[in-house]
Design a protein around this motif. Structure first.
Motif, PDB file in Angstrom:
ATOM      1  N   CYS A  68      34.156  -0.676  18.873  1.00 54.43           N
ATOM      2  CA  CYS A  68      34.838  -0.979  19.417  1.00 54.43           C
ATOM      3  C   CYS A  68      35.521  -0.557  20.812  1.00 54.43           C
ATOM      4  O   CYS A  68      35.896   0.521  20.839  1.00 54.43           O
ATOM      5  CB  CYS A  68      36.525  -0.588  17.827  1.00 54.43           C
ATOM      6  SG  CYS A  68      37.751  -1.104  18.032  1.00 54.43           S
TER       7      CYS A  68
ATOM      8  N   ARG B 254      38.393  -1.012  20.700  1.00 55.55           N
ATOM      9  CA  ARG B 254      40.611  -0.199  21.375  1.00 55.55           C
ATOM     10  C   ARG B 254      39.909   1.407  20.970  1.00 55.55           C
ATOM     11  O   ARG B 254      40.940   2.627  21.848  1.00 55.55           O
ATOM     12  CB  ARG B 254      40.839  -0.809  19.726  1.00 55.55           C
ATOM     13  CG  ARG B 254      41.552  -2.042  19.695  1.00 55.55           C
ATOM     14  CD  ARG B 254      42.047  -2.079  20.529  1.00 55.55           C
ATOM     15  NE  ARG B 254      43.692  -1.593  20.663  1.00 55.55           N
ATOM     16  CZ  ARG B 254      44.463  -1.966  21.920  1.00 55.55           C
ATOM     17  NH1 ARG B 254      44.093  -2.189  22.437  1.00 55.55           N
ATOM     18  NH2 ARG B 254      45.285  -0.702  22.042  1.00 55.55           N
TER      19      ARG B 254
ATOM     20  N   GLN C  40      39.041   3.425  23.321  1.00 59.98           N
ATOM     21  CA  GLN C  40      39.860   4.016  25.061  1.00 59.98           C
ATOM     22  C   GLN C  40      40.315   3.776  25.412  1.00 59.98           C
ATOM     23  O   GLN C  40      41.853   4.144  26.365  1.00 59.98           O
ATOM     24  CB  GLN C  40      38.649   3.140  26.403  1.00 59.98           C
ATOM     25  CG  GLN C  40      39.556   1.152  26.201  1.00 59.98           C
ATOM     26  CD  GLN C  40      38.539   0.434  26.721  1.00 59.98           C
ATOM     27  OE1 GLN C  40      38.600   1.083  27.805  1.00 59.98           O
ATOM     28  NE2 GLN C  40      38.401  -0.885  26.058  1.00 59.98           N
ATOM     29  N   TYR C  41      41.846   3.279  24.216  1.00 58.80           N
ATOM     30  CA  TYR C  41      42.679   2.903  24.456  1.00 58.80           C
ATOM     31  C   TYR C  41      43.165   4.813  22.956  1.00 58.80           C
ATOM     32  O   TYR C  41      44.132   5.645  23.460  1.00 58.80           O
ATOM     33  CB  TYR C  41      43.831   2.739  24.044  1.00 58.80           C
ATOM     34  CG  TYR C  41      43.322   0.749  25.861  1.00 58.80           C
ATOM     35  CD1 TYR C  41      43.715   1.328  26.571  1.00 58.80           C
ATOM     36  CD2 TYR C  41      42.549   0.056  24.504  1.00 58.80           C
ATOM     37  CE1 TYR C  41      43.122   0.033  26.775  1.00 58.80           C
ATOM     38  CE2 TYR C  41      41.516  -0.886  25.289  1.00 58.80           C
ATOM     39  CZ  TYR C  41      42.631  -1.006  27.350  1.00 58.80           C
ATOM     40  OH  TYR C  41      41.863  -1.655  27.572  1.00 58.80           O
ATOM     41  N   GLU C  42      43.484   4.504  21.429  1.00 58.38           N
ATOM     42  CA  GLU C  42      44.463   5.139  20.578  1.00 58.38           C
ATOM     43  C   GLU C  42      42.894   5.413  20.390  1.00 58.38           C
ATOM     44  O   GLU C  42      43.283   6.842  19.042  1.00 58.38           O
ATOM     45  CB  GLU C  42      45.655   4.393  20.142  1.00 58.38           C
ATOM     46  CG  GLU C  42      45.014   3.187  19.637  1.00 58.38           C
ATOM     47  CD  GLU C  42      45.274   1.543  20.275  1.00 58.38           C
ATOM     48  OE1 GLU C  42      45.006   1.616  19.586  1.00 58.38           O
ATOM     49  OE2 GLU C  42      45.499   2.208  21.155  1.00 58.38           O
TER      50      GLU C  42
END
Length: 109
Positions: free
Chosen positions: A65, A67, A69-71
């Motif tokens: 996924c 995402r 690397q962000y949340e």
């Protein structure tokens, strides 16, 4: 020409990691919009039993996924389960043209 084909055929990492090849970004977007039946239809394009997959899938798509690397990664498997539980399994019949004929149902059903 080959470079152009590679650019046009790019898919999301989660979709590429899915063994069934489900369009993950599309059904996640549909769920976020509250379109559970449409999300279920998107999943059913590739697999016949989405609820089973929502419970038993080992979800390799979540490891890929974008995402993460962000949340953190999106809970793709759980969203599939939500779509299967809240989406309508009923097929919507196509609208038929009126023929002008009438019918009567006789019986005490």
């Amino acid at each position: 020409m080959e470079a152009i084909m590679k650019i046009n055929s790019k898919v999301a990492p989660c979709e590429a990691a899915c063994p069934a090849g489900i369009d993950v970004p599309r059904y996640v977007r549909q769920i976020s919009e509250g379109l559970f039946s449409e999300a279920l239809a998107t999943i059913r394009e590739r697999i016949p039993f989405p609820l089973v997959c929502g419970y038993a899938c080992v979800h390799p798509c979540e490891a890929k996924c974008a995402r993460a690397q962000y949340e953190g990664p999106v809970a793709i498997r759980m969203l599939k389960r939500v779509a299967a539980e809240l989406g309508s399994n009923a097929l919507v019949p196509a609208a038929l043209e009126k023929t002008g004929k009438q019918v009567a149902v006789i019986g005490s059903g």
